[in-house]
Write a protein that holds these residues in place. Structure first.
Motif, PDB file in Angstrom:
ATOM      1  N   ILE A  33       0.838  -1.211   0.000  1.00 50.82           N
ATOM      2  CA  ILE A  33       0.000   0.000   0.000  1.00 50.82           C
ATOM      3  C   ILE A  33       0.862   1.245   0.000  1.00 50.82           C
ATOM      4  O   ILE A  33       0.604   2.210  -0.725  1.00 50.82           O
ATOM      5  CB  ILE A  33      -0.932   0.007   1.234  1.00 50.82           C
ATOM      6  CG1 ILE A  33      -1.921  -1.160   1.178  1.00 50.82           C
ATOM      7  CG2 ILE A  33      -1.669   1.330   1.350  1.00 50.82           C
ATOM      8  CD1 ILE A  33      -3.007  -1.043   0.145  1.00 50.82           C
ATOM      9  N   LYS A  34       1.912   1.235   0.827  1.00 49.15           N
ATOM     10  CA  LYS A  34       2.777   2.406   0.936  1.00 49.15           C
ATOM     11  C   LYS A  34       3.482   2.712  -0.390  1.00 49.15           C
ATOM     12  O   LYS A  34       3.517   3.851  -0.843  1.00 49.15           O
ATOM     13  CB  LYS A  34       3.808   2.188   2.055  1.00 49.15           C
ATOM     14  CG  LYS A  34       4.545   3.462   2.452  1.00 49.15           C
ATOM     15  CD  LYS A  34       5.178   3.334   3.818  1.00 49.15           C
ATOM     16  CE  LYS A  34       6.242   2.261   3.847  1.00 49.15           C
ATOM     17  NZ  LYS A  34       7.002   2.288   5.120  1.00 49.15           N
ATOM     18  N   GLU A  35       4.038   1.677  -1.015  1.00 48.11           N
ATOM     19  CA  GLU A  35       4.742   1.859  -2.286  1.00 48.11           C
ATOM     20  C   GLU A  35       3.805   2.313  -3.399  1.00 48.11           C
ATOM     21  O   GLU A  35       4.187   3.082  -4.278  1.00 48.11           O
ATOM     22  CB  GLU A  35       5.438   0.556  -2.699  1.00 48.11           C
ATOM     23  CG  GLU A  35       6.648   0.229  -1.839  1.00 48.11           C
ATOM     24  CD  GLU A  35       7.197  -1.167  -2.094  1.00 48.11           C
ATOM     25  OE1 GLU A  35       6.748  -1.800  -3.088  1.00 48.11           O
ATOM     26  OE2 GLU A  35       8.042  -1.637  -1.316  1.00 48.11           O
ATOM     27  N   LYS A  36       2.565   1.861  -3.332  1.00 40.82           N
ATOM     28  CA  LYS A  36       1.588   2.212  -4.360  1.00 40.82           C
ATOM     29  C   LYS A  36       1.231   3.694  -4.330  1.00 40.82           C
ATOM     30  O   LYS A  36       0.979   4.306  -5.373  1.00 40.82           O
ATOM     31  CB  LYS A  36       0.324   1.361  -4.166  1.00 40.82           C
ATOM     32  CG  LYS A  36      -0.748   1.594  -5.221  1.00 40.82           C
ATOM     33  CD  LYS A  36      -1.944   0.687  -4.964  1.00 40.82           C
ATOM     34  CE  LYS A  36      -3.041   0.926  -6.004  1.00 40.82           C
ATOM     35  NZ  LYS A  36      -4.221   0.053  -5.763  1.00 40.82           N
ATOM     36  N   HIS A  37       1.230   4.282  -3.118  1.00 43.20           N
ATOM     37  CA  HIS A  37       0.714   5.649  -2.986  1.00 43.20           C
ATOM     38  C   HIS A  37       1.721   6.684  -2.502  1.00 43.20           C
ATOM     39  O   HIS A  37       1.391   7.864  -2.439  1.00 43.20           O
ATOM     40  CB  HIS A  37      -0.478   5.648  -2.014  1.00 43.20           C
ATOM     41  CG  HIS A  37      -1.621   4.788  -2.443  1.00 43.20           C
ATOM     42  ND1 HIS A  37      -2.275   4.947  -3.640  1.00 43.20           N
ATOM     43  CD2 HIS A  37      -2.223   3.733  -1.823  1.00 43.20           C
ATOM     44  CE1 HIS A  37      -3.248   4.058  -3.751  1.00 43.20           C
ATOM     45  NE2 HIS A  37      -3.224   3.297  -2.663  1.00 43.20           N
ATOM     46  N   GLU A  38       2.947   6.272  -2.168  1.00 46.71           N
ATOM     47  CA  GLU A  38       3.857   7.206  -1.494  1.00 46.71           C
ATOM     48  C   GLU A  38       4.271   8.392  -2.357  1.00 46.71           C
ATOM     49  O   GLU A  38       4.681   9.437  -1.820  1.00 46.71           O
ATOM     50  CB  GLU A  38       5.094   6.473  -0.955  1.00 46.71           C
ATOM     51  CG  GLU A  38       5.970   5.848  -1.997  1.00 46.71           C
ATOM     52  CD  GLU A  38       7.109   5.048  -1.372  1.00 46.71           C
ATOM     53  OE1 GLU A  38       7.276   5.144  -0.141  1.00 46.71           O
ATOM     54  OE2 GLU A  38       7.808   4.331  -2.099  1.00 46.71           O
ATOM     55  N   THR A  39       4.191   8.292  -3.681  1.00 48.56           N
ATOM     56  CA  THR A  39       4.568   9.423  -4.543  1.00 48.56           C
ATOM     57  C   THR A  39       3.371  10.275  -4.933  1.00 48.56           C
ATOM     58  O   THR A  39       3.508  11.235  -5.691  1.00 48.56           O
ATOM     59  CB  THR A  39       5.251   8.909  -5.826  1.00 48.56           C
ATOM     60  OG1 THR A  39       4.365   8.038  -6.529  1.00 48.56           O
ATOM     61  CG2 THR A  39       6.538   8.158  -5.495  1.00 48.56           C
ATOM     62  N   ASP A  40       2.211   9.938  -4.424  1.00 45.18           N
ATOM     63  CA  ASP A  40       0.982  10.649  -4.778  1.00 45.18           C
ATOM     64  C   ASP A  40       0.624  11.640  -3.679  1.00 45.18           C
ATOM     65  O   ASP A  40       0.365  11.259  -2.542  1.00 45.18           O
ATOM     66  CB  ASP A  40      -0.154   9.635  -4.968  1.00 45.18           C
ATOM     67  CG  ASP A  40      -1.362  10.233  -5.655  1.00 45.18           C
ATOM     68  OD1 ASP A  40      -1.588  11.445  -5.500  1.00 45.18           O
ATOM     69  OD2 ASP A  40      -2.066   9.485  -6.355  1.00 45.18           O
ATOM     70  N   GLU A  41       0.604  12.918  -4.005  1.00 44.00           N
ATOM     71  CA  GLU A  41       0.340  13.955  -2.999  1.00 44.00           C
ATOM     72  C   GLU A  41      -1.033  13.815  -2.358  1.00 44.00           C
ATOM     73  O   GLU A  41      -1.228  14.186  -1.193  1.00 44.00           O
ATOM     74  CB  GLU A  41       0.465  15.344  -3.645  1.00 44.00           C
ATOM     75  CG  GLU A  41       1.897  15.737  -3.996  1.00 44.00           C
ATOM     76  CD  GLU A  41       1.997  17.160  -4.517  1.00 44.00           C
ATOM     77  OE1 GLU A  41       0.984  17.888  -4.447  1.00 44.00           O
ATOM     78  OE2 GLU A  41       3.082  17.533  -4.994  1.00 44.00           O
ATOM     79  N   ILE A  42      -1.980  13.288  -3.104  1.00 40.05           N
ATOM     80  CA  ILE A  42      -3.340  13.138  -2.574  1.00 40.05           C
ATOM     81  C   ILE A  42      -3.347  12.248  -1.336  1.00 40.05           C
ATOM     82  O   ILE A  42      -4.134  12.442  -0.412  1.00 40.05           O
ATOM     83  CB  ILE A  42      -4.279  12.558  -3.665  1.00 40.05           C
ATOM     84  CG1 ILE A  42      -4.581  13.641  -4.704  1.00 40.05           C
ATOM     85  CG2 ILE A  42      -5.575  12.012  -3.072  1.00 40.05           C
ATOM     86  CD1 ILE A  42      -5.415  13.181  -5.880  1.00 40.05           C
ATOM     87  N   TYR A  43      -2.433  11.263  -1.281  1.00 39.67           N
ATOM     88  CA  TYR A  43      -2.390  10.303  -0.170  1.00 39.67           C
ATOM     89  C   TYR A  43      -1.423  10.717   0.942  1.00 39.67           C
ATOM     90  O   TYR A  43      -1.280   9.985   1.918  1.00 39.67           O
ATOM     91  CB  TYR A  43      -1.986   8.920  -0.695  1.00 39.67           C
ATOM     92  CG  TYR A  43      -3.058   8.231  -1.499  1.00 39.67           C
ATOM     93  CD1 TYR A  43      -3.925   7.320  -0.901  1.00 39.67           C
ATOM     94  CD2 TYR A  43      -3.217   8.485  -2.853  1.00 39.67           C
ATOM     95  CE1 TYR A  43      -4.917   6.681  -1.630  1.00 39.67           C
ATOM     96  CE2 TYR A  43      -4.210   7.851  -3.599  1.00 39.67           C
ATOM     97  CZ  TYR A  43      -5.058   6.958  -2.985  1.00 39.67           C
ATOM     98  OH  TYR A  43      -6.036   6.330  -3.709  1.00 39.67           O
TER      99      TYR A  43
END
Length: 366
Positions: A33-43
């Motif tokens: 989950i972390k790797e999937k969203h860590e570059t997305d500012e929304i998350y």
């Protein structure tokens, strides 16, 4: 929802938490989950807030539980996801009513294991009656003995490793029973000990996603599911380690809904992400030249020089608009194998279908 009674549990189902923790651990769900969203500012706020608290909680619990995990090979084996993103351990535990687990006998556990096997295999069988339980205790023909199971498996489209999983469970349910009971007994006080790490987030979830209003809205008012039987009883159970899931398990007497406490914030962020993509798409299409390009590409695949000639514009101008449309995922690239030097563009059908659904949702309902 007149024919449905909803029972909302506040306490956790510890056996289900045990199965969910094992699944999170063996499938690296936290890192995934972390790797999937860590570059997305929304998350960003979510990852640095509630999800970080969960990560701390998970590591604190797993550190104390690792010795028990290492001595529980069957729990680890059946906690691993299969190709359909399911795991047999979760299916078994979810089928056992909460009030039955503590006094659960080995014979009862055997039946639940066999039901999990039957549930996985019945859809694959040409004759599904081989796997149907007419009553809770009546073993179906395919599960009457190991030879009958082997015979049934031989006719199913499964590889050898999948068949071995079912045969092992059929033979080793007693060891799995012991491992699960022992692991759950030790897990419960460890989860309670470290609970302050996520306590505030759980309280927040109880106001929103772990509420009757949210369940009604998500499952029934949205027509996500239609239950026709009279007097249907549904039990909703909160979960820590099945944190991002919202699932319904159908049973004869009552149905179970498990609700991950971070499910709603993740779903809200996913919707927000979809809104952002839709905005970028509308922005890309909000130009007469780009709309004209889309109109041309809806008829056939075209390359830049063709589009330039059709629209009476320079290839450089067309290239600029193509880049914008491609970044918005409005179009896709197609390379002709016979002429690899030519790069064609075509309408992204998936994006257009999603756009059609969004516009339909925006229409005023009668």
């Amino acid at each position: 929802m007149d024919n449905i009674t909803l029972e909302l549990k506040k306490e956790f189902y510890w056996a289900f938490e045990a199965a969910s923790l094992i699944q999170v651990h063996v499938n690296n769900r936290i890192d995934e989950i972390k790797e999937k969203h860590e570059t997305d500012e929304i998350y960003a706020d979510f990852l640095n807030g509630p999800f970080k608290h969960l990560e701390s909680y998970y590591h604190a619990v797993i550190e104390e539980m690792e010795p028990y995990l290492n001595s529980s090979p069957l729990l680890l084996y059946y906690g691993k996801k299969n190709e359909d993103d399911n795991n047999l351990l979760g299916e078994i535990v979810r089928s056992i009513p909460m009030h039955e687990f503590d006094p659960l006998s080995l014979e009862q556990f055997r039946i639940y294991c066999y039901q999990a096997i039957a549930g996985e295999l019945s859809d694959l069988a040409a004759d599904d009656t081989l796997f149907i339980f007419n009553t809770k205790e009546e073993i179906p023909p395919a599960l009457a003995s190991l030879p009958t199971l082997l015979e049934a498996l031989s006719s199913l489209p499964l590889d050898d490793s999948a068949k071995m999983r079912f045969m092992t469970l059929y033979q080793s349910y007693e060891k799995l029973y012991t491992e699960l009971k022992d692991f759950t007994v030790h897990l419960t006080p460890v989860m309670e000990k470290h609970f302050p790490l996520i306590e505030e987030d759980i309280k927040e979830a109880q106001k929103k996603s772990l509420s009757a209003d949210y369940i009604n809205e998500t499952f029934f008012e949205s027509s996500f599911i239609s239950i026709q039987s009279a007097g249907c009883h549904i039990i909703a159970i909160p979960s820590v380690f099945d944190f991002n899931s919202l699932s319904l398990y159908m049973r004869a007497s009552s149905h179970i809904i498990t609700i991950g406490y971070l499910c709603k914030p993740l779903m809200d962020l996913k919707q927000r992400k979809q809104f952002e993509k839709t905005y970028q798409l509308f922005k890309a299409l909000g130009d007469p030249t780009r709309l004209h390009i889309m109109q041309c590409l809806s008829k056939k695949k075209m390359y830049i020089q063709e589009l330039a000639k059709e629209l009476k514009l320079t290839p450089a101008t067309i290239s600029h608009h193509i880049t914008t449309l491609f970044q918005a995922k409005a179009i896709t690239i197609f390379v002709d194998e016979a002429n690899a030097k030519k790069v064609f563009y075509e309408v992204n059908k998936e994006t257009m279908e999603n756009l059609k659904m969004i516009i339909t949702d925006l229409e005023r309902k009668e």
